[in-house]
Design a protein around this motif. Structure first.
Motif, PDB file in Angstrom:
ATOM      1  N   THR A   1     -47.701  23.529 -25.586  1.00 39.32           N
ATOM      2  CA  THR A   1     -47.543  22.438 -26.738  1.00 39.32           C
ATOM      3  C   THR A   1     -48.255  22.995 -28.114  1.00 39.32           C
ATOM      4  N   ARG A   2     -47.521  22.888 -29.055  1.00 37.79           N
ATOM      5  CA  ARG A   2     -48.466  23.348 -30.320  1.00 37.79           C
ATOM      6  C   ARG A   2     -49.287  21.992 -30.989  1.00 37.79           C
TER       7      ARG A   2
ATOM      8  N   LEU B   1     -52.513  26.491 -29.593  1.00 32.43           N
ATOM      9  CA  LEU B   1     -51.611  26.027 -28.461  1.00 32.43           C
ATOM     10  C   LEU B   1     -52.271  25.594 -27.438  1.00 32.43           C
TER      11      LEU B   1
ATOM     12  N   CYS C   1     -46.451  35.291 -27.389  1.00 27.93           N
ATOM     13  CA  CYS C   1     -45.688  34.915 -26.166  1.00 27.93           C
ATOM     14  C   CYS C   1     -47.108  34.698 -25.149  1.00 27.93           C
TER      15      CYS C   1
ATOM     16  N   ARG D   1     -43.768  32.537 -22.300  1.00 28.48           N
ATOM     17  CA  ARG D   1     -43.407  31.494 -23.089  1.00 28.48           C
ATOM     18  C   ARG D   1     -43.585  31.713 -24.587  1.00 28.48           C
ATOM     19  N   CYS D   2     -42.707  31.838 -25.172  1.00 35.94           N
ATOM     20  CA  CYS D   2     -42.763  32.475 -26.715  1.00 35.94           C
ATOM     21  C   CYS D   2     -42.615  31.291 -27.691  1.00 35.94           C
ATOM     22  N   VAL D   3     -43.622  31.336 -28.682  1.00 34.40           N
ATOM     23  CA  VAL D   3     -43.635  30.204 -29.910  1.00 34.40           C
ATOM     24  C   VAL D   3     -44.037  30.970 -31.185  1.00 34.40           C
ATOM     25  N   GLU D   4     -43.738  30.292 -32.265  1.00 37.78           N
ATOM     26  CA  GLU D   4     -44.358  30.748 -33.349  1.00 37.78           C
ATOM     27  C   GLU D   4     -45.432  29.665 -33.890  1.00 37.78           C
ATOM     28  N   SER D   5     -46.545  30.266 -34.565  1.00 37.51           N
ATOM     29  CA  SER D   5     -47.457  29.499 -34.851  1.00 37.51           C
ATOM     30  C   SER D   5     -47.092  28.834 -36.199  1.00 37.51           C
TER      31      SER D   5
END
Length: 172
Positions: free
Chosen positions: A77-78, A83, A147, A167-171
């Motif tokens: 979760t952001r 993260l 990731c 699991r990949c996200v963008e800050s």
């Protein structure tokens, strides 16, 4: 195949009758080996046209020592610029007396390791090692893709699981 199993020290073998007369080269004895600290043996023989081979026996097997642990399940979760990684230990293939799943945490001391991969730098860094199942990763570069992967380490057995899926996200 006519498989059977016994707990170490028992005098009588217990047959796994639903594995009799099968053509497969394997038989699942998970339910029959649910006392994970007890040592077990297995044995098997083949039959063709009513003629039996001799029994072939496995080496002694103790589930607690030899069970391979799956990687942790991971949710991300952001939260503001950080993260939040939430880790869940996998379940054992056994059920308790009430029929509920049994977590590996019930039997093993587990250490979680969390790694972050900066996609633009193609660089991996370990950001956490410990027993907490909620890990906050701070000080991320804004607008950068990351990731996250995790694994479980069992200190007493000096063994680790495979890594979880990335699991990949963008800050933000």
């Amino acid at each position: 195949m006519l498989p059977a199993h016994e707990k170490y020290g028992q005098r009588q073998w217990k047959n796994k009758e639903d594995c009799w007369g099968i053509r497969e080269f394997f038989c699942d004895l998970t339910d029959e080996t649910s006392e994970i600290w007890e040592p077990y043996y297995g044995r098997v023989r083949t039959t063709l046209a009513g003629i039996h081979s001799g029994w072939t026996m496995t080496q002694r097997f103790t589930p607690w020592w030899e069970t391979k642990i799956d990687p942790p399940v991971m949710n991300i979760t952001r939260v503001n610029g950080s993260l939040l990684v939430i880790l869940h230990a996998p379940n054992l293939p056994h059920r308790d007396e009430k029929g509920k799943d049994v977590s590996v945490e019930s039997y093993y001391e587990l250490v979680y390791r969390v790694f972050i991969i900066n996609n633009s730098l193609e660089m991996e860094q370990k950001v956490y090692e410990g027993t907490h199942r909620v890990v906050e990763i701070e000080t991320l570069t804004p607008h950068t893709g990351y990731c996250v992967v995790a694994e479980i380490y069992q200190p007493m057995l000096d063994r680790r699981s495979q890594r979880s899926e990335e699991r990949c996200v963008e800050s933000p």
